[in-house]
Design an enzyme around this catalytic site. Structure first.
Site, PDB file in Angstrom:
ATOM      1  CG  HIS A  59      41.864 -44.542  10.178  1.00 35.37           C
ATOM      2  ND1 HIS A  59      41.484 -44.476   8.859  1.00 35.37           N
ATOM      3  CD2 HIS A  59      43.165 -44.929  10.173  1.00 35.37           C
ATOM      4  CE1 HIS A  59      42.519 -44.818   8.094  1.00 35.37           C
ATOM      5  NE2 HIS A  59      43.555 -45.082   8.862  1.00 35.37           N
ATOM      6  CD  GLU A  60      45.888 -44.039  12.979  1.00 39.46           C
ATOM      7  OE1 GLU A  60      46.598 -45.052  12.939  1.00 39.46           O
ATOM      8  OE2 GLU A  60      45.763 -43.260  12.009  1.00 39.46           O
ATOM      9  CG  HIS A  63      45.449 -49.089  10.934  1.00 40.57           C
ATOM     10  ND1 HIS A  63      45.335 -49.717   9.717  1.00 40.57           N
ATOM     11  CD2 HIS A  63      45.395 -47.758  10.686  1.00 40.57           C
ATOM     12  CE1 HIS A  63      45.222 -48.795   8.774  1.00 40.57           C
ATOM     13  NE2 HIS A  63      45.246 -47.595   9.326  1.00 40.57           N
ATOM     14  CG  ASP A 162      46.071 -46.769   6.059  1.00 40.13           C
ATOM     15  OD1 ASP A 162      47.081 -47.050   6.728  1.00 40.13           O
ATOM     16  OD2 ASP A 162      45.080 -46.186   6.519  1.00 40.13           O
TER      17      ASP A 162
HETATM   18 ZN    ZN Z   1      45.436 -45.787   8.400  1.00 41.74          ZN
END
Ligand code: ZN
Length: 370
Positions: A59-60, A63, A162
């Site tokens: 997930h990171e 980004h 987010d």
């Molecule tokens: Zn996030």
């Protein structure tokens, strides 16, 4: 993040683990063992937590890679017990770019969930609808649902989570960036209160996340407002240009005398007009104590922060105050001024006041009847 262990690199980005994360693994392991589990179920629990945090890392990474697409580097990705943090060099200020970067993380969880669903379909697990209890215990089903909840939870519009960033970006498409951040931060704080209350009755993790949201929202709104205030200002605008300095060979007691008489806390030291460094009040006390009254001033220099260019944008100076509360402004090797957080603050205050005067409606003209 301080106190974190470097555990490797992923796509060229340092991956770090906070020590408290290991406590989480130990706690989960013991919990599984003491709630009647076997070594096998305990291992399964730990494996599950690792798979969960692998999802968080991905997930990171979502980004980080989206940010990289806009030329923004990521310093590191750190795993904490409450989740992951990708430390981007900065957030893109273009709302469309922020939208992409913010949505990239949750999108990764959707992709993972989709892949797990595909795998489960292939394995034919869903052909056994009656054995729901078995299903719930299934490692892959749990991982799938946890990825969906990661996606949903992160999209709660609680800035700076987010979803909150998505909200700020959408607002910033319509209103001014500072105002958009202010609104998003206030909504974020509202959610933090709700999360904190929910955490009290439901899950203590939520209280920690609420705290993170509350302080993050306030800090980021502040930073954005400060940056907006500093826009267009340069180092020379906030520079203290009237100050005393001492020669390198001058004895320390005379430096002390100067500090006393003028009230100047930071005394620059020069030699033949060339800047050498700065003696702060503490440095002076230490030097008097350990070196004696007659030691030369240069021996008392405590810091030698890098010199600033007078034309540098003032916004760029803020992070430098983390290493030193006083920064020299140099022209070649010659000292022409000093910048401190207070001098920057005063300049900001002045700009705000001047702006307020500018925005005052013009005095109404009176046409007297004679
Ligand atoms: Zn996030």
């Amino acid at each position: 993040m301080e106190w974190s262990w470097n555990v490797g690199k992923i796509a060229g980005i340092d991956l770090k683990i906070h020590p408290t994360f290991v406590f989480l693994l130990i706690w989960v392991g013991f919990y599984a063992l003491f709630s009647g589990g076997t070594i096998a179920t305990m291992s399964m629990e730990i494996l599950f937590i690792l798979a969960l945090f692998l999802s968080v890392v991905l997930h990171e990474l979502g980004h980080a890679l989206a940010a990289r697409g806009f030329g923004i580097k990521t310093q590191d990705i750190t795993l904490l017990p409450i989740g992951g943090v990708a430390r981007l060099e900065k957030m893109p200020e273009d709302p469309k770019e922020e939208l992409v970067v913010s949505l990239a993380g949750p999108s990764v969880n959707v992709v993972i969930a989709g892949l797990l669903f595909g795998v489960l379909l292939l394995m034919g697990t869903f052909a056994l609808p009656l054995e729901i209890s078995v299903l719930m215990d299934n490692f892959w089903v749990r991982l799938l649902s946890v990825n969906l909840s990661l996606m949903i939870f992160n999209l709660i519009p609680a800035f700076p989570m987010d979803g909150g960033r998505v909200l700020r970006a959408l607002l910033a498409l319509r209103v001014d960036y500072v105002k958009a951040t202010g609104i998003a931060a206030n909504i974020g704080k509202g959610f933090a209160v709700l999360m904190g209350l929910a955490g009290l009755v439901w899950n203590p993790w939520l209280i920690m996340i609420a705290f993170f949201v509350w302080s993050g929202a306030g800090a980021e709104a502040q930073t954005v407002a400060t940056k907006a205030d500093l826009k267009g200002l340069r180092v020379r605008d906030a520079m203290i240009s009237q100050f005393y300095q001492v020669e390198a060979n001058q004895p320390i007691d005379s430096v002390f005398q100067l500090a006393m008489e003028t009230g100047q806390h930071n005394i620059p030291v020069v030699s033949n007009g060339n800047y050498l460094g700065i003696i702060r009040r503490n440095d002076l006390m230490k030097a008097l104590e350990h070196l004696g009254n007659r030691a030369p001033a240069y021996a008392a220099i405590g810091i030698e922060p890098d010199g600033l260019d007078a034309d540098l944008d003032l916004v760029e100076v803020l992070p430098k105050f983390a290493t030193s509360r006083v920064l020299p402004v140099l022209e070649g090797r010659q000292l022409i001024g000093l910048v401190t957080p207070e001098s920057v603050q005063q300049r900001m205050w002045l700009k705000r006041k001047l702006k307020a005067v500018d925005q005052k409606p013009p005095e109404e003209e009176i046409d007297p009847i004679v």
